[in-house]
Design an enzyme around this catalytic site. Structure first.
Site, PDB file in Angstrom:
ATOM      1  N   ASP A 137      49.511  58.398 -12.200  1.00 24.37           N
ATOM      2  CA  ASP A 137      50.817  58.877 -12.896  1.00 24.37           C
ATOM      3  C   ASP A 137      50.293  60.299 -13.244  1.00 24.37           C
ATOM      4  OD1 ASP A 137      49.182  58.612 -15.084  1.00 24.37           O
ATOM      5  OD2 ASP A 137      50.558  57.560 -16.441  1.00 24.37           O
ATOM      6  N   CYS A 153      45.550  56.200 -14.711  1.00 26.74           N
ATOM      7  CA  CYS A 153      46.764  56.621 -15.709  1.00 26.74           C
ATOM      8  C   CYS A 153      45.739  56.987 -16.721  1.00 26.74           C
ATOM      9  CB  CYS A 153      47.573  55.553 -15.838  1.00 26.74           C
ATOM     10  SG  CYS A 153      47.285  54.198 -16.914  1.00 26.74           S
ATOM     11  N   THR A 156      45.073  55.494 -19.617  1.00 25.55           N
ATOM     12  CA  THR A 156      44.089  54.437 -19.951  1.00 25.55           C
ATOM     13  C   THR A 156      43.443  53.688 -19.002  1.00 25.55           C
ATOM     14  OG1 THR A 156      45.551  52.833 -20.527  1.00 25.55           O
ATOM     15  CG2 THR A 156      45.237  54.207 -22.430  1.00 25.55           C
ATOM     16  N   HIS A 173      31.148  40.204  -8.838  1.00 22.63           N
ATOM     17  CA  HIS A 173      31.481  38.933  -9.385  1.00 22.63           C
ATOM     18  C   HIS A 173      33.168  38.579  -9.197  1.00 22.63           C
ATOM     19  CE1 HIS A 173      28.042  38.800 -12.359  1.00 22.63           C
ATOM     20  NE2 HIS A 173      27.780  38.917 -11.235  1.00 22.63           N
ATOM     21  N   HIS A 232      30.877  32.811  -7.559  1.00 20.97           N
ATOM     22  CA  HIS A 232      31.888  33.558  -7.892  1.00 20.97           C
ATOM     23  C   HIS A 232      32.929  33.604  -7.042  1.00 20.97           C
ATOM     24  CE1 HIS A 232      29.203  35.746 -10.499  1.00 20.97           C
ATOM     25  NE2 HIS A 232      28.305  35.943  -9.438  1.00 20.97           N
TER      26      HIS A 232
END
Length: 163
Positions: free
Chosen positions: A29, A86, A88, A119, A154
């Site tokens: 963004d 973005c 965060t 994992h 996993h």
């Protein structure tokens, strides 16, 4: 509306073969334009095929509009991976993880990047553009691309994600 996508095609050199040899979709963004450009240059120097689906203007955009096309493409094509960003890294991850087969992981350290690959078999790396330096982000990208999925116990867990 995002600016039109462009594609950079480069030949791969060397014998490093793993996630790095897949097409890489990249999207962002307005908060991630500078970081996306740095990541794009880094990937280009490394010889990757990169498709930019993100914002290039830096003007305010709605991150779901930017991430849906990338996540849909990765959901439909297991040979592609993504890097999204973005402010965060959370909003773009939330959007991407709505798609079947997409496993976007938010990373703010090289160690987390390694673990989401080993994992969780993450196929999208999410970066918090406002909380990483360009140097940190490029180190995270490098680890993400070089790390393979371990499978084993996993794999059983990853298979349960889409149930």
């Amino acid at each position: 509306t995002p600016t039109p996508a462009y594609e950079i095609r480069l030949s791969l050199v060397g014998s490093e073969m793993c996630i790095r040899d897949r097409n890489i979709l990249i999207s962002n963004d307005h908060a991630g334009v500078e970081l996306k450009n740095a990541v794009n240059r880094f990937l280009k120097k490394k010889g990757h095929v990169v498709v930019n689906l993100g914002d290039n203007s830096g003007e305010s955009v709605d991150y779901p509009d930017i991430i849906h096309p990338l996540a849909k493409e990765i959901s439909n094509n297991k040979d592609k991976i993504g890097i999204i960003m973005c402010g965060t890294g959370n909003g773009v991850s939330m959007v991407a993880n709505k798609y079947k087969g997409v496993r976007a992981g938010l990373c703010w350290s090289k160690e987390i990047a390694e673990l989401i690959r080993k994992h969780n078999d993450a196929n999208i790396l999410s970066l918090p553009a406002r909380f990483l330096s360009i140097k940190q982000a490029l180190e995270i990208v490098e680890v993400f691309l070089k790390t393979d999925f371990e499978g084993g116990r996993h794999e059983r867990r990853v298979n349960k994600i889409n149930k």
